[in-house]
Design an enzyme around this catalytic site. Structure first.
Site, PDB file in Angstrom:
ATOM      1  N   GLU A 442       5.116 -15.429  -7.663  1.00 35.34           N
ATOM      2  CA  GLU A 442       4.040 -14.504  -7.359  1.00 35.34           C
ATOM      3  C   GLU A 442       2.833 -15.147  -6.714  1.00 35.34           C
ATOM      4  O   GLU A 442       1.538 -14.630  -6.888  1.00 35.34           O
ATOM      5  CB  GLU A 442       3.558 -13.730  -8.589  1.00 35.34           C
ATOM      6  CG  GLU A 442       4.616 -12.629  -9.164  1.00 35.34           C
ATOM      7  CD  GLU A 442       5.305 -11.867  -8.259  1.00 35.34           C
ATOM      8  OE1 GLU A 442       4.711 -11.626  -7.147  1.00 35.34           O
ATOM      9  OE2 GLU A 442       6.428 -11.406  -8.646  1.00 35.34           O
ATOM     10  N   GLY A 443       3.067 -16.062  -6.043  1.00 34.92           N
ATOM     11  CA  GLY A 443       1.885 -17.075  -5.266  1.00 34.92           C
ATOM     12  C   GLY A 443       1.554 -17.971  -6.087  1.00 34.92           C
ATOM     13  O   GLY A 443       1.079 -17.993  -7.065  1.00 34.92           O
TER      14      GLY A 443
END
Length: 590
Positions: A442-443
Protein backbone atom coordinates in the site's frame (compact mmCIF):
# COMPACT_ATOMS: atom_id res chain seq x y z
CA UNK A 1 0.07 -19.64 20.21
CA UNK A 2 -1.17 -17.37 23.02
CA UNK A 3 -4.82 -16.44 23.11
CA UNK A 4 -5.91 -13.05 21.84
CA UNK A 5 -8.29 -11.04 24.01
CA UNK A 6 -9.50 -7.77 22.53
CA UNK A 7 -8.61 -4.82 24.82
CA UNK A 8 -12.22 -3.74 25.20
CA UNK A 9 -11.64 -1.56 28.26
CA UNK A 10 -8.97 0.42 26.45
CA UNK A 11 -10.94 0.65 23.21
CA UNK A 12 -13.90 2.09 25.08
CA UNK A 13 -11.65 4.49 26.96
CA UNK A 14 -10.41 5.97 23.70
CA UNK A 15 -13.79 5.98 21.98
CA UNK A 16 -16.00 7.25 24.81
CA UNK A 17 -13.75 9.09 27.24
CA UNK A 18 -10.95 10.61 25.21
CA UNK A 19 -12.96 11.49 22.08
CA UNK A 20 -16.55 11.37 23.39
CA UNK A 21 -17.63 9.77 20.13
CA UNK A 22 -21.31 9.39 21.12
CA UNK A 23 -21.66 13.18 21.39
CA UNK A 24 -20.19 13.62 17.92
CA UNK A 25 -22.49 10.96 16.47
CA UNK A 26 -25.51 12.61 18.10
CA UNK A 27 -24.91 15.88 16.23
CA UNK A 28 -24.37 14.22 12.84
CA UNK A 29 -27.89 13.36 11.60
CA UNK A 30 -26.91 10.36 9.47
CA UNK A 31 -25.10 8.75 12.40
CA UNK A 32 -27.52 9.80 15.13
CA UNK A 33 -30.10 7.52 13.56
CA UNK A 34 -27.81 4.47 13.58
CA UNK A 35 -25.41 4.45 16.51
CA UNK A 36 -25.10 5.50 20.12
CA UNK A 37 -22.95 4.46 23.06
CA UNK A 38 -24.87 1.26 23.76
CA UNK A 39 -24.86 0.22 20.09
CA UNK A 40 -21.13 0.80 19.83
CA UNK A 41 -20.42 -1.21 22.96
CA UNK A 42 -22.58 -4.07 21.74
CA UNK A 43 -20.75 -4.11 18.40
CA UNK A 44 -17.35 -4.09 20.12
CA UNK A 45 -18.41 -6.95 22.43
CA UNK A 46 -19.51 -9.08 19.50
CA UNK A 47 -16.45 -8.13 17.48
CA UNK A 48 -14.22 -9.25 20.34
CA UNK A 49 -15.87 -12.67 20.28
CA UNK A 50 -15.50 -12.96 16.50
CA UNK A 51 -11.83 -11.99 16.67
CA UNK A 52 -10.86 -13.98 19.72
CA UNK A 53 -12.96 -17.11 19.33
CA UNK A 54 -13.54 -17.53 15.58
CA UNK A 55 -10.52 -16.03 13.80
CA UNK A 56 -7.56 -16.06 16.21
CA UNK A 57 -7.56 -19.87 16.60
CA UNK A 58 -6.81 -20.16 12.86
CA UNK A 59 -3.78 -17.85 12.95
CA UNK A 60 -0.97 -20.31 13.56
CA UNK A 61 -2.49 -23.20 11.62
CA UNK A 62 -3.11 -20.84 8.71
CA UNK A 63 0.53 -19.77 8.80
CA UNK A 64 1.73 -23.38 8.86
CA UNK A 65 -0.51 -24.52 6.00
CA UNK A 66 -0.58 -21.33 3.94
CA UNK A 67 -2.67 -20.60 0.88
CA UNK A 68 -2.24 -23.21 -1.87
CA UNK A 69 -2.30 -22.83 -5.67
CA UNK A 70 -3.06 -25.64 -8.11
CA UNK A 71 -3.81 -25.16 -11.81
CA UNK A 72 -5.13 -21.65 -11.30
CA UNK A 73 -7.25 -22.50 -8.24
CA UNK A 74 -6.34 -21.09 -4.82
CA UNK A 75 -7.34 -22.81 -1.59
CA UNK A 76 -7.23 -21.01 1.73
CA UNK A 77 -6.05 -22.96 4.82
CA UNK A 78 -8.23 -25.43 6.66
CA UNK A 79 -11.00 -23.71 8.59
CA UNK A 80 -10.85 -20.39 6.75
CA UNK A 81 -13.84 -21.02 4.50
CA UNK A 82 -16.08 -22.12 7.37
CA UNK A 83 -14.96 -19.21 9.56
CA UNK A 84 -15.52 -16.77 6.71
CA UNK A 85 -19.06 -18.08 6.28
CA UNK A 86 -19.77 -17.37 9.95
CA UNK A 87 -18.00 -14.02 9.72
CA UNK A 88 -20.14 -12.67 6.88
CA UNK A 89 -23.36 -13.77 8.61
CA UNK A 90 -22.64 -11.00 11.10
CA UNK A 91 -22.44 -8.37 8.34
CA UNK A 92 -18.86 -7.45 9.24
CA UNK A 93 -17.70 -6.76 5.67
CA UNK A 94 -20.24 -3.95 5.37
CA UNK A 95 -19.79 -2.56 8.89
CA UNK A 96 -19.16 1.01 7.71
CA UNK A 97 -20.66 0.55 4.23
CA UNK A 98 -23.43 2.56 2.59
CA UNK A 99 -26.83 1.48 4.00
CA UNK A 100 -28.45 2.20 0.63
CA UNK A 101 -26.75 -0.94 -0.67
CA UNK A 102 -26.84 -3.17 2.39
CA UNK A 103 -24.00 -1.75 4.49
CA UNK A 104 -24.50 -1.09 8.19
CA UNK A 105 -23.39 2.55 8.01
CA UNK A 106 -21.35 2.52 11.22
CA UNK A 107 -18.86 5.35 11.84
CA UNK A 108 -15.18 4.99 11.00
CA UNK A 109 -14.24 5.67 14.61
CA UNK A 110 -15.84 2.35 15.45
CA UNK A 111 -14.61 0.55 12.34
CA UNK A 112 -10.94 1.28 13.08
CA UNK A 113 -11.30 -0.47 16.42
CA UNK A 114 -12.87 -3.51 14.79
CA UNK A 115 -10.06 -3.61 12.25
CA UNK A 116 -7.48 -3.56 15.03
CA UNK A 117 -9.08 -6.65 16.53
CA UNK A 118 -9.07 -8.44 13.18
CA UNK A 119 -5.41 -7.76 12.45
CA UNK A 120 -4.39 -8.69 15.98
CA UNK A 121 -6.28 -11.97 15.76
CA UNK A 122 -5.22 -13.03 12.26
CA UNK A 123 -3.71 -10.61 9.74
CA UNK A 124 -4.06 -13.02 6.82
CA UNK A 125 -7.77 -13.54 7.41
CA UNK A 126 -8.34 -9.82 7.95
CA UNK A 127 -6.92 -8.91 4.55
CA UNK A 128 -9.60 -10.74 2.56
CA UNK A 129 -12.40 -8.52 3.89
CA UNK A 130 -10.24 -5.38 4.16
CA UNK A 131 -9.75 -5.38 0.39
CA UNK A 132 -13.47 -5.91 -0.13
CA UNK A 133 -14.34 -2.95 2.10
CA UNK A 134 -11.92 -0.69 0.23
CA UNK A 135 -13.22 -1.80 -3.17
CA UNK A 136 -16.77 -1.07 -2.05
CA UNK A 137 -15.75 2.42 -1.01
CA UNK A 138 -14.27 3.17 -4.44
CA UNK A 139 -17.27 1.73 -6.30
CA UNK A 140 -19.70 3.67 -4.11
CA UNK A 141 -17.79 6.92 -4.62
CA UNK A 142 -17.10 6.74 -8.35
CA UNK A 143 -19.08 4.05 -10.22
CA UNK A 144 -22.33 4.48 -12.13
CA UNK A 145 -25.66 3.87 -10.43
CA UNK A 146 -26.10 0.59 -12.33
CA UNK A 147 -22.70 -0.73 -11.27
CA UNK A 148 -23.32 0.22 -7.66
CA UNK A 149 -26.72 -1.45 -7.61
CA UNK A 150 -25.37 -4.63 -9.20
CA UNK A 151 -22.15 -5.07 -7.27
CA UNK A 152 -22.35 -3.39 -3.88
CA UNK A 153 -25.10 -5.45 -2.17
CA UNK A 154 -23.42 -8.86 -2.65
CA UNK A 155 -20.04 -7.33 -1.79
CA UNK A 156 -21.29 -5.78 1.46
CA UNK A 157 -22.98 -9.08 2.20
CA UNK A 158 -19.62 -10.81 1.76
CA UNK A 159 -20.77 -13.26 -0.91
CA UNK A 160 -18.53 -11.43 -3.39
CA UNK A 161 -15.07 -10.07 -2.58
CA UNK A 162 -12.99 -7.22 -3.97
CA UNK A 163 -9.39 -6.84 -5.04
CA UNK A 164 -7.12 -3.94 -6.00
CA UNK A 165 -5.05 -4.50 -9.17
CA UNK A 166 -2.40 -1.81 -9.55
CA UNK A 167 1.11 -3.22 -9.57
CA UNK A 168 2.76 -4.77 -12.61
CA UNK A 169 6.18 -6.41 -12.94
CA UNK A 170 7.72 -3.15 -14.25
CA UNK A 171 5.43 -0.69 -12.43
CA UNK A 172 5.23 -0.44 -8.67
CA UNK A 173 5.43 3.05 -7.19
CA UNK A 174 5.53 4.53 -10.70
CA UNK A 175 2.07 3.57 -11.94
CA UNK A 176 2.42 5.88 -14.91
CA UNK A 177 4.33 3.13 -16.74
CA UNK A 178 1.68 0.39 -16.47
CA UNK A 179 1.06 -1.59 -19.68
CA UNK A 180 -2.37 -3.14 -19.07
CA UNK A 181 -4.64 -2.13 -21.94
CA UNK A 182 -8.36 -1.37 -22.09
CA UNK A 183 -10.03 -1.47 -25.50
CA UNK A 184 -13.55 -0.03 -25.89
CA UNK A 185 -16.26 -2.44 -27.09
CA UNK A 186 -19.50 -1.73 -28.94
CA UNK A 187 -21.66 -2.65 -25.94
CA UNK A 188 -20.01 -0.04 -23.68
CA UNK A 189 -17.70 -2.50 -21.96
CA UNK A 190 -13.92 -2.70 -22.31
CA UNK A 191 -11.55 -5.53 -23.18
CA UNK A 192 -8.85 -5.66 -20.46
CA UNK A 193 -5.48 -7.26 -21.24
CA UNK A 194 -2.43 -7.35 -19.01
CA UNK A 195 -0.74 -8.86 -15.96
CA UNK A 196 -0.92 -7.60 -12.39
CA UNK A 197 1.24 -8.82 -9.50
CA UNK A 198 1.07 -8.74 -5.70
CA UNK A 199 -2.75 -8.88 -5.76
CA UNK A 200 -4.06 -9.65 -2.28
CA UNK A 201 -7.01 -12.01 -2.49
CA UNK A 202 -6.92 -11.98 -6.30
CA UNK A 203 -8.05 -15.60 -6.18
CA UNK A 204 -9.46 -17.56 -3.23
CA UNK A 205 -12.16 -20.07 -2.32
CA UNK A 206 -14.05 -17.96 0.23
CA UNK A 207 -16.52 -16.20 -2.08
CA UNK A 208 -18.48 -17.04 -5.22
CA UNK A 209 -17.18 -14.03 -7.12
CA UNK A 210 -14.26 -11.60 -6.93
CA UNK A 211 -14.59 -8.04 -8.23
CA UNK A 212 -11.26 -6.74 -9.43
CA UNK A 213 -10.63 -3.01 -9.63
CA UNK A 214 -8.02 -2.73 -12.37
CA UNK A 215 -5.90 0.19 -13.51
CA UNK A 216 -5.40 0.18 -17.30
CA UNK A 217 -4.79 2.54 -20.22
CA UNK A 218 -7.09 3.34 -23.10
CA UNK A 219 -5.66 3.31 -26.67
CA UNK A 220 -5.55 7.11 -26.89
CA UNK A 221 -4.52 7.71 -23.27
CA UNK A 222 -1.95 10.42 -22.47
CA UNK A 223 1.41 9.21 -21.25
CA UNK A 224 2.10 8.86 -17.54
CA UNK A 225 -0.29 8.95 -14.56
CA UNK A 226 -2.74 11.23 -16.39
CA UNK A 227 -3.51 8.40 -18.80
CA UNK A 228 -4.71 5.83 -16.27
CA UNK A 229 -8.34 4.68 -16.08
CA UNK A 230 -10.06 2.43 -13.54
CA UNK A 231 -12.15 -0.60 -14.49
CA UNK A 232 -14.40 -3.05 -12.68
CA UNK A 233 -13.60 -6.59 -13.85
CA UNK A 234 -15.55 -9.49 -12.30
CA UNK A 235 -14.06 -12.96 -12.01
CA UNK A 236 -17.44 -14.36 -13.03
CA UNK A 237 -19.72 -12.47 -15.38
CA UNK A 238 -22.90 -11.06 -13.84
CA UNK A 239 -26.26 -11.21 -15.62
CA UNK A 240 -28.74 -8.35 -15.72
CA UNK A 241 -30.72 -9.93 -12.89
CA UNK A 242 -27.62 -10.19 -10.69
CA UNK A 243 -27.11 -13.92 -11.17
CA UNK A 244 -23.73 -15.36 -12.04
CA UNK A 245 -22.95 -16.46 -15.58
CA UNK A 246 -19.83 -17.65 -17.36
CA UNK A 247 -16.25 -17.14 -16.09
CA UNK A 248 -14.56 -13.98 -17.29
CA UNK A 249 -11.16 -14.14 -19.00
CA UNK A 250 -9.36 -13.67 -15.68
CA UNK A 251 -6.97 -16.22 -14.19
CA UNK A 252 -4.48 -16.58 -11.37
CA UNK A 253 -1.08 -17.53 -12.78
CA UNK A 254 0.55 -18.24 -9.42
CA UNK A 255 0.76 -17.12 -5.82
CA UNK A 256 3.80 -15.73 -4.07
CA UNK A 257 5.81 -17.62 -1.44
CA UNK A 258 6.25 -15.02 1.25
CA UNK A 259 7.99 -14.22 4.50
CA UNK A 260 4.67 -13.75 6.31
CA UNK A 261 0.87 -13.46 5.94
CA UNK A 262 1.14 -16.90 4.35
CA UNK A 263 -2.58 -17.64 4.60
CA UNK A 264 -3.34 -14.55 2.50
CA UNK A 265 -3.17 -15.36 -1.20
CA UNK A 266 -0.86 -12.88 -2.94
CA UNK A 267 -1.56 -13.50 -6.61
CA UNK A 268 -0.27 -12.96 -10.11
CA UNK A 269 -3.41 -12.11 -12.09
CA UNK A 270 -3.71 -12.44 -15.85
CA UNK A 271 -6.37 -10.51 -17.76
CA UNK A 272 -6.66 -12.03 -21.23
CA UNK A 273 -9.22 -9.85 -22.94
CA UNK A 274 -11.46 -9.82 -19.89
CA UNK A 275 -14.68 -7.81 -19.90
CA UNK A 276 -14.57 -4.73 -17.71
CA UNK A 277 -16.55 -1.55 -17.07
CA UNK A 278 -15.21 1.96 -16.59
CA UNK A 279 -15.40 3.43 -13.10
CA UNK A 280 -15.50 7.22 -13.08
CA UNK A 281 -14.06 9.24 -15.95
CA UNK A 282 -11.60 8.06 -18.56
CA UNK A 283 -7.97 8.90 -17.76
CA UNK A 284 -8.87 9.84 -14.20
CA UNK A 285 -8.63 6.37 -12.73
CA UNK A 286 -5.76 7.05 -10.38
CA UNK A 287 -7.77 9.66 -8.49
CA UNK A 288 -10.67 7.21 -8.20
CA UNK A 289 -8.37 4.41 -7.09
CA UNK A 290 -6.91 6.66 -4.40
CA UNK A 291 -10.29 6.46 -2.65
CA UNK A 292 -9.56 2.78 -2.11
CA UNK A 293 -5.82 3.22 -1.60
CA UNK A 294 -6.24 5.76 1.19
CA UNK A 295 -8.73 3.46 2.91
CA UNK A 296 -6.26 0.59 2.64
CA UNK A 297 -3.38 2.72 3.86
CA UNK A 298 -5.16 3.50 7.10
CA UNK A 299 -6.26 -0.13 7.36
CA UNK A 300 -2.71 -1.41 6.87
CA UNK A 301 -1.48 1.09 9.42
CA UNK A 302 -3.93 -0.48 11.85
CA UNK A 303 -2.38 -3.86 11.04
CA UNK A 304 0.72 -2.49 12.76
CA UNK A 305 -1.28 -1.58 15.86
CA UNK A 306 -3.10 -4.92 15.95
CA UNK A 307 0.04 -7.04 15.61
CA UNK A 308 1.79 -4.91 18.23
CA UNK A 309 -1.05 -5.40 20.69
CA UNK A 310 -1.09 -9.17 20.12
CA UNK A 311 2.67 -9.24 20.73
CA UNK A 312 2.32 -7.09 23.84
CA UNK A 313 -0.36 -9.30 25.34
CA UNK A 314 1.77 -12.40 24.85
CA UNK A 315 4.94 -10.69 26.13
CA UNK A 316 3.25 -9.48 29.33
CA UNK A 317 1.85 -12.94 30.06
CA UNK A 318 5.26 -14.51 29.49
CA UNK A 319 7.11 -11.90 31.57
CA UNK A 320 4.81 -12.53 34.53
CA UNK A 321 5.46 -16.28 34.44
CA UNK A 322 9.08 -16.67 33.31
CA UNK A 323 11.47 -16.66 36.27
CA UNK A 324 15.13 -15.76 35.76
CA UNK A 325 17.52 -14.25 38.31
CA UNK A 326 16.61 -12.05 41.23
CA UNK A 327 15.21 -8.56 40.80
CA UNK A 328 17.91 -5.87 41.23
CA UNK A 329 16.13 -4.40 44.26
CA UNK A 330 15.95 -7.76 46.00
CA UNK A 331 13.89 -10.97 45.88
CA UNK A 332 10.23 -10.60 44.94
CA UNK A 333 9.05 -14.22 44.70
CA UNK A 334 10.38 -15.52 48.02
CA UNK A 335 9.01 -19.01 47.42
CA UNK A 336 10.83 -19.43 44.11
CA UNK A 337 14.46 -19.76 43.04
CA UNK A 338 14.24 -16.63 40.87
CA UNK A 339 11.89 -13.73 40.17
CA UNK A 340 9.55 -13.18 37.19
CA UNK A 341 11.38 -11.24 34.52
CA UNK A 342 8.76 -8.49 34.61
CA UNK A 343 10.64 -7.15 37.63
CA UNK A 344 13.83 -6.55 35.63
CA UNK A 345 14.28 -2.96 34.39
CA UNK A 346 15.14 -3.81 30.79
CA UNK A 347 12.10 -6.03 30.40
CA UNK A 348 9.98 -3.20 31.75
CA UNK A 349 11.60 -0.85 29.22
CA UNK A 350 10.54 -3.15 26.40
CA UNK A 351 7.01 -3.72 27.69
CA UNK A 352 6.40 -0.04 28.40
CA UNK A 353 7.73 0.95 24.99
CA UNK A 354 5.28 -1.49 23.38
CA UNK A 355 2.41 -0.32 25.56
CA UNK A 356 3.05 3.40 25.04
CA UNK A 357 3.37 3.19 21.27
CA UNK A 358 0.46 0.79 20.77
CA UNK A 359 -1.96 2.77 22.91
CA UNK A 360 -0.78 6.02 21.35
CA UNK A 361 -1.44 4.51 17.92
CA UNK A 362 -4.88 3.35 19.00
CA UNK A 363 -5.79 6.91 19.98
CA UNK A 364 -4.33 8.34 16.75
CA UNK A 365 -6.32 5.84 14.64
CA UNK A 366 -9.50 6.90 16.41
CA UNK A 367 -8.67 10.56 15.77
CA UNK A 368 -8.17 9.92 12.06
CA UNK A 369 -11.46 7.98 12.10
CA UNK A 370 -13.12 11.01 13.69
CA UNK A 371 -11.90 13.24 10.87
CA UNK A 372 -13.14 10.74 8.28
CA UNK A 373 -16.56 10.74 9.93
CA UNK A 374 -16.68 14.53 9.91
CA UNK A 375 -15.59 14.68 6.27
CA UNK A 376 -18.34 12.25 5.33
CA UNK A 377 -21.26 13.25 7.52
CA UNK A 378 -21.07 16.89 8.66
CA UNK A 379 -23.36 19.49 7.09
CA UNK A 380 -20.90 22.28 7.92
CA UNK A 381 -18.81 22.95 4.82
CA UNK A 382 -15.96 24.59 6.78
CA UNK A 383 -15.83 21.65 9.17
CA UNK A 384 -15.83 19.24 6.23
CA UNK A 385 -12.99 21.02 4.45
CA UNK A 386 -10.92 21.10 7.62
CA UNK A 387 -11.52 17.38 8.22
CA UNK A 388 -10.61 16.51 4.63
CA UNK A 389 -7.37 18.47 4.91
CA UNK A 390 -6.46 16.70 8.14
CA UNK A 391 -7.24 13.28 6.67
CA UNK A 392 -4.96 14.00 3.73
CA UNK A 393 -2.19 15.17 6.06
CA UNK A 394 -2.48 12.36 8.60
CA UNK A 395 -3.08 9.30 6.40
CA UNK A 396 0.59 8.83 5.42
CA UNK A 397 1.61 9.36 9.05
CA UNK A 398 -0.87 6.73 10.21
CA UNK A 399 0.20 4.18 7.61
CA UNK A 400 3.94 4.57 8.12
CA UNK A 401 4.25 5.41 11.81
CA UNK A 402 1.81 2.71 12.91
CA UNK A 403 3.67 0.08 10.92
CA UNK A 404 7.19 1.25 11.78
CA UNK A 405 6.38 1.21 15.48
CA UNK A 406 4.31 -1.95 15.03
CA UNK A 407 7.34 -3.86 13.77
CA UNK A 408 9.48 -2.35 16.53
CA UNK A 409 6.97 -3.52 19.12
CA UNK A 410 6.73 -7.03 17.69
CA UNK A 411 10.52 -7.31 17.73
CA UNK A 412 10.52 -6.15 21.36
CA UNK A 413 7.83 -8.71 22.18
CA UNK A 414 9.96 -11.40 20.59
CA UNK A 415 12.96 -10.19 22.60
CA UNK A 416 11.04 -10.48 25.87
CA UNK A 417 10.64 -14.18 25.12
CA UNK A 418 14.37 -14.62 24.58
CA UNK A 419 15.12 -17.86 22.74
CA UNK A 420 11.47 -18.90 22.88
CA UNK A 421 10.63 -15.83 20.82
CA UNK A 422 12.51 -17.37 17.93
CA UNK A 423 10.52 -20.61 18.12
CA UNK A 424 7.38 -20.89 16.00
CA UNK A 425 5.15 -22.46 18.64
CA UNK A 426 5.25 -19.34 20.82
CA UNK A 427 3.78 -17.10 18.14
CA UNK A 428 6.08 -14.09 18.38
CA UNK A 429 8.17 -14.86 15.31
CA UNK A 430 4.99 -15.12 13.22
CA UNK A 431 3.90 -11.67 14.35
CA UNK A 432 7.29 -10.26 13.32
CA UNK A 433 6.96 -11.91 9.90
CA UNK A 434 3.32 -10.94 9.42
CA UNK A 435 3.69 -7.29 10.36
CA UNK A 436 6.84 -6.75 8.28
CA UNK A 437 4.88 -6.48 5.02
CA UNK A 438 2.84 -3.59 6.41
CA UNK A 439 5.82 -1.26 5.95
CA UNK A 440 5.98 -2.27 2.28
CA UNK A 441 2.57 -2.71 0.69
CA UNK A 442 0.00 0.00 0.00
CA UNK A 443 2.91 2.34 -0.71
CA UNK A 444 6.20 1.78 1.09
CA UNK A 445 6.80 3.83 4.19
CA UNK A 446 9.47 5.81 2.34
CA UNK A 447 6.82 6.79 -0.19
CA UNK A 448 4.43 7.72 2.64
CA UNK A 449 7.12 9.98 4.09
CA UNK A 450 7.65 11.65 0.70
CA UNK A 451 3.89 12.10 0.40
CA UNK A 452 3.69 13.71 3.83
CA UNK A 453 6.56 16.14 3.47
CA UNK A 454 6.50 16.77 -0.27
CA UNK A 455 2.79 16.84 -1.09
CA UNK A 456 1.07 17.50 2.23
CA UNK A 457 3.46 20.05 3.77
CA UNK A 458 5.85 21.63 1.25
CA UNK A 459 3.46 21.75 -1.72
CA UNK A 460 0.85 23.83 0.11
CA UNK A 461 3.12 25.83 2.36
CA UNK A 462 2.16 23.81 5.41
CA UNK A 463 -1.52 24.85 5.37
CA UNK A 464 -2.90 21.56 6.71
CA UNK A 465 -0.01 21.26 9.15
CA UNK A 466 -1.01 24.61 10.64
CA UNK A 467 -4.54 23.28 11.26
CA UNK A 468 -3.14 20.30 13.14
CA UNK A 469 -0.64 22.35 15.12
CA UNK A 470 -3.34 24.84 16.10
CA UNK A 471 -5.42 22.03 17.59
CA UNK A 472 -2.46 20.69 19.53
CA UNK A 473 -1.54 24.17 20.79
CA UNK A 474 -5.12 24.88 21.84
CA UNK A 475 -5.07 21.81 24.08
CA UNK A 476 -1.58 22.40 25.45
CA UNK A 477 -2.42 26.01 26.29
CA UNK A 478 -5.20 25.04 28.67
CA UNK A 479 -4.23 25.84 32.28
CA UNK A 480 -4.76 22.27 33.53
CA UNK A 481 -3.31 20.43 30.53
CA UNK A 482 -0.80 17.82 31.70
CA UNK A 483 2.68 17.88 30.18
CA UNK A 484 1.90 21.21 28.55
CA UNK A 485 5.49 22.48 28.67
CA UNK A 486 6.90 19.30 27.12
CA UNK A 487 4.16 19.18 24.51
CA UNK A 488 4.59 22.82 23.49
CA UNK A 489 8.36 22.35 23.21
CA UNK A 490 7.88 19.31 20.96
CA UNK A 491 5.30 21.20 18.90
CA UNK A 492 7.72 24.11 18.42
CA UNK A 493 10.33 21.59 17.29
CA UNK A 494 7.94 20.22 14.66
CA UNK A 495 6.92 23.70 13.50
CA UNK A 496 10.47 25.02 13.42
CA UNK A 497 11.75 22.00 11.52
CA UNK A 498 8.87 22.32 9.06
CA UNK A 499 9.64 25.98 8.41
CA UNK A 500 13.33 25.17 7.91
CA UNK A 501 12.44 22.43 5.42
CA UNK A 502 10.07 24.71 3.52
CA UNK A 503 12.96 27.11 3.01
CA UNK A 504 15.44 24.35 2.11
CA UNK A 505 13.09 22.66 -0.36
CA UNK A 506 13.01 25.77 -2.53
CA UNK A 507 16.81 25.64 -2.83
CA UNK A 508 17.57 21.96 -3.37
CA UNK A 509 15.53 19.20 -5.03
CA UNK A 510 17.07 16.58 -2.71
CA UNK A 511 16.07 18.12 0.62
CA UNK A 512 12.56 16.64 0.81
CA UNK A 513 13.73 13.11 0.05
CA UNK A 514 16.67 13.40 2.43
CA UNK A 515 14.55 14.52 5.38
CA UNK A 516 11.20 12.85 4.78
CA UNK A 517 11.53 9.66 6.84
CA UNK A 518 12.94 11.42 9.91
CA UNK A 519 10.31 14.15 9.46
CA UNK A 520 7.47 11.61 9.53
CA UNK A 521 8.96 10.05 12.67
CA UNK A 522 9.17 13.50 14.27
CA UNK A 523 5.56 14.20 13.33
CA UNK A 524 4.42 10.85 14.72
CA UNK A 525 6.12 11.36 18.07
CA UNK A 526 4.64 14.84 18.47
CA UNK A 527 1.17 13.57 17.55
CA UNK A 528 1.46 10.77 20.10
CA UNK A 529 2.63 13.27 22.73
CA UNK A 530 -0.54 15.28 22.17
CA UNK A 531 -2.71 12.20 22.42
CA UNK A 532 -0.92 10.92 25.52
CA UNK A 533 -1.43 14.31 27.14
CA UNK A 534 -5.12 14.06 26.32
CA UNK A 535 -5.31 10.56 27.74
CA UNK A 536 -3.43 11.65 30.85
CA UNK A 537 -5.91 14.50 31.37
CA UNK A 538 -8.83 12.07 31.34
CA UNK A 539 -6.98 9.67 33.63
CA UNK A 540 -6.20 12.42 36.16
CA UNK A 541 -9.82 13.51 36.28
CA UNK A 542 -11.17 9.99 36.75
CA UNK A 543 -8.45 8.18 38.66
CA UNK A 544 -10.55 7.82 41.82
CA UNK A 545 -13.09 5.74 39.85
CA UNK A 546 -10.57 3.05 38.92
CA UNK A 547 -7.11 3.47 40.39
CA UNK A 548 -5.59 0.51 38.56
CA UNK A 549 -6.74 1.43 35.05
CA UNK A 550 -6.33 5.19 35.18
CA UNK A 551 -3.14 4.95 37.23
CA UNK A 552 -1.66 2.78 34.48
CA UNK A 553 -2.61 5.41 31.91
CA UNK A 554 -0.85 8.14 33.87
CA UNK A 555 2.26 6.03 34.41
CA UNK A 556 2.45 5.10 30.72
CA UNK A 557 2.06 8.75 29.74
CA UNK A 558 4.92 9.59 32.09
CA UNK A 559 7.10 6.93 30.45
CA UNK A 560 6.27 8.27 26.99
CA UNK A 561 7.16 11.85 27.84
CA UNK A 562 10.32 10.99 29.79
CA UNK A 563 11.78 8.14 27.73
CA UNK A 564 10.32 8.25 24.19
CA UNK A 565 9.51 11.87 23.30
CA UNK A 566 13.19 12.94 23.69
CA UNK A 567 13.86 11.03 20.46
CA UNK A 568 12.58 14.14 18.69
CA UNK A 569 15.82 15.92 19.61
CA UNK A 570 17.86 13.46 17.56
CA UNK A 571 15.35 13.48 14.72
CA UNK A 572 15.52 17.26 14.43
CA UNK A 573 19.32 17.20 14.50
CA UNK A 574 19.43 14.57 11.77
CA UNK A 575 17.00 16.50 9.56
CA UNK A 576 18.90 19.76 9.89
CA UNK A 577 22.13 18.26 8.55
CA UNK A 578 20.46 18.47 5.14
CA UNK A 579 20.86 16.35 2.04
CA UNK A 580 24.60 16.85 1.50
CA UNK A 581 25.82 13.87 3.62
CA UNK A 582 23.67 11.52 1.49
CA UNK A 583 25.59 12.50 -1.65
CA UNK A 584 29.14 12.27 -0.38
CA UNK A 585 29.66 9.05 -2.35
CA UNK A 586 29.38 8.65 -6.07
CA UNK A 587 27.14 5.82 -7.23
CA UNK A 588 30.26 3.80 -8.10
CA UNK A 589 31.58 4.03 -4.53
CA UNK A 590 28.71 2.08 -3.01
Amino acid sequence: MPEYNAPLRDLRFVLHEVFDAPSLWARLPALAERVDSDTADAILEEAAKVAGQLIAPLNRSGDEEGAQWHAGVVSTPTGFKEAYGTYIEGGWVGLSGNPDFGGLGMPKMLAVQFEEMLYAANSSFALYSALSSGACLAIDAHASADLKQTYLPPMYEGRWAGSMCLTEPQAGTDLGIIRTKAEPQADGSYRITGTKIFITGGEQDLTENIIHLVLAKLPDAPAGPKGISLFLVPKVMVSADGSLGEPNAVSCGSIEHKMGIKASATCVMNFDGASGWLIGEANKGLAAMFTMMNYERLSIGIQGIGCADASYQAAVAYARERIQSRAPAGPVAQDKVADPIIHHPDVRRMLLSMKAMTEGGRAFACYVGQQLDLAKYTDDSDERQRAEALVALLTPVAKAFFTDTGLDSCVLGQQVFGGHGYIREWGQEQLVRDVRIAQIYEGTNGIQALDLLGRKVVANGGAALKLFCAEVRAFASQPAAPYSAELLEALRRLEGTSEWLLAQASRSPNEVGAASVEYLQLFGHVAYAWLWARMAAVAEARQAEDEAFYGAKRATAEFFFRRLLPRTLALEASIRTGAEPLFGLSSEQF
